[in-house]
Design a protein around this motif. Structure first.
Motif, PDB file in Angstrom:
ATOM      1  N   MET A   1       0.999  10.572   1.612  1.00  0.00           N
ATOM      2  CA  MET A   1       2.048   9.782   1.004  1.00  0.00           C
ATOM      3  C   MET A   1       1.472   8.661   0.164  1.00  0.00           C
ATOM      4  O   MET A   1       1.949   7.550   0.210  1.00  0.00           O
TER       5      MET A   1
ATOM      6  N   ARG B   1       1.765   8.290  -2.936  1.00  0.00           N
ATOM      7  CA  ARG B   1       2.750   7.875  -3.939  1.00  0.00           C
ATOM      8  C   ARG B   1       3.699   6.825  -3.376  1.00  0.00           C
ATOM      9  O   ARG B   1       4.349   6.127  -4.135  1.00  0.00           O
TER      10      ARG B   1
ATOM     11  N   THR C   1       8.821  11.386  -3.032  1.00  0.00           N
ATOM     12  CA  THR C   1       8.691  12.836  -2.927  1.00  0.00           C
ATOM     13  C   THR C   1       7.741  13.164  -1.782  1.00  0.00           C
ATOM     14  O   THR C   1       6.627  12.662  -1.712  1.00  0.00           O
ATOM     15  N   GLY C   2       8.202  13.952  -0.851  1.00  0.00           N
ATOM     16  CA  GLY C   2       7.420  14.324   0.322  1.00  0.00           C
ATOM     17  C   GLY C   2       7.539  13.337   1.467  1.00  0.00           C
ATOM     18  O   GLY C   2       7.051  13.596   2.560  1.00  0.00           O
ATOM     19  N   ALA C   3       8.182  12.219   1.244  1.00  0.00           N
ATOM     20  CA  ALA C   3       8.290  11.201   2.292  1.00  0.00           C
ATOM     21  C   ALA C   3       9.150  11.662   3.460  1.00  0.00           C
ATOM     22  O   ALA C   3       9.011  11.156   4.567  1.00  0.00           O
ATOM     23  N   GLU C   4      10.022  12.639   3.207  1.00  0.00           N
ATOM     24  CA  GLU C   4      10.863  13.128   4.307  1.00  0.00           C
ATOM     25  C   GLU C   4      10.031  13.778   5.408  1.00  0.00           C
ATOM     26  O   GLU C   4      10.480  13.897   6.542  1.00  0.00           O
ATOM     27  N   LYS C   5       8.796  14.170   5.076  1.00  0.00           N
ATOM     28  CA  LYS C   5       7.903  14.716   6.105  1.00  0.00           C
ATOM     29  C   LYS C   5       7.460  13.626   7.068  1.00  0.00           C
ATOM     30  O   LYS C   5       7.125  13.903   8.205  1.00  0.00           O
TER      31      LYS C   5
ATOM     32  N   ARG D   1      15.509   8.608  -1.025  1.00  0.00           N
ATOM     33  CA  ARG D   1      15.190   9.407  -2.223  1.00  0.00           C
ATOM     34  C   ARG D   1      16.451  10.027  -2.807  1.00  0.00           C
ATOM     35  O   ARG D   1      16.666  10.000  -4.021  1.00  0.00           O
TER      36      ARG D   1
ATOM     37  N   THR E   1       1.040   9.091   7.576  1.00  0.00           N
ATOM     38  CA  THR E   1       1.000  10.075   6.492  1.00  0.00           C
ATOM     39  C   THR E   1       1.430  11.460   6.936  1.00  0.00           C
ATOM     40  O   THR E   1       1.474  12.364   6.129  1.00  0.00           O
ATOM     41  N   THR E   2       1.718  11.646   8.190  1.00  0.00           N
ATOM     42  CA  THR E   2       2.157  12.976   8.612  1.00  0.00           C
ATOM     43  C   THR E   2       3.402  12.880   9.438  1.00  0.00           C
ATOM     44  O   THR E   2       3.766  11.865   9.921  1.00  0.00           O
TER      45      THR E   2
END
Length: 181
Positions: free
Chosen positions: A1, A3, A40-44, A53, A180-181
C-alpha cells in the motif's frame, strides 16, 4: 500500500476550496481522483478504505458539476451535486478514519481517528443542509443571514475535520504503522 501515502495530498486538494467565480482553482475532482488512485488495493488492508475509495469515486462527478460552470446550467443539477458531494466527502472522512481506527495500533492515531469518525457524519449533515440552502434562499429573504452564517460554520467545520484527517493520514504514513496486508 505504498500509494496510500498519496491519500493525504488528495484529501488536501479536496479540503482546500479556493474559488474564483464559478471555478474551483484547486479542483476537488483532482483530489478525488488522487484519492481513488491512492486507495486502490486498500480494501485488502481494511474494508473501510473501500468505502472511502468508493465515496471518492462518487465525489468525482459531483465536484465536476459543483466546481465548474456546469453547475450554472441548472439549479437542480447544482443542488443535487452539492448534496452528493457533501455525502461523498463525509463518507471519505468516515472511511479513512474508520480504516485507521481498525488497522493502526498507535493510540494517539486511534484517538484522533475516533474523533474524526464521530465528526464525519456531523460534517456531512451540516453540508447537506447548508450548501444547497445558500443557492435556494434568496438574498432578500429573512433566512438569508442565518443560512449564510450556518453555511460559513459548516465550511469551517469541514475545513477543520478535513485538515485533521490530512494530518492523521500524514502521521500514519510517516510512522509506517499502516499494515500492508
Amino acid at each position: 500500500m505504498q500509494r496510500f501515502a498519496w491519500a493525504p495530498w488528495g484529501l488536501l486538494l479536496v479540503v482546500l476550496d479556493l474559488r474564483v467565480g464559478l471555478w474551483d482553482v484547486l479542483p476537488d475532482v483532482v483530489g478525488y481522483v488522487w484519492l481513488v488512485v491512492a486507495l486502490t488495493g486498500a480494501e485488502k488492508v481494511g474494508r473501510p478504505f473501500l468505502l472511502a475509495r468508493s465515496a471518492a469515486m462518487v465525489g468525482i462527478p459531483a465536484s465536476l458539476v459543483s466546481g465548474t460552470p456546469v453547475g450554472g446550467v441548472s439549479r437542480a443539477l447544482l443542488v443535487a451535486a452539492l448534496v452528493v458531494g457533501a455525502i461523498a466527502f463525509a463518507l471519505v472522512l468516515y472511511g479513512l478514519a474508520t480504516g485507521v481506527l481498525e488497522k493502526v495500533e498507535d493510540e494517539g492515531a486511534r484517538r484522533w481517528a475516533g474523533r474524526i469518525r464521530t465528526a464525519a457524519p456531523v460534517v456531512g449533515v451540516l453540508l447537506v443542509l447548508t450548501d444547497p440552502a445558500v443557492y435556494l434562499v434568496t438574498t432578500g429573504s429573512s433566512l438569508a443571514v442565518p443560512v449564510s452564517f450556518l453555511w460559513l460554520l459548516a465550511r469551517i467545520v469541514e475545513a477543520i475535520a478535513g485538515v485533521l484527517t490530512v494530518v492523521l493520514l500524514q502521521r500514519v504514513t510517516r510512522a509506517g504503522v499502516m499494515p500492508t496486508t
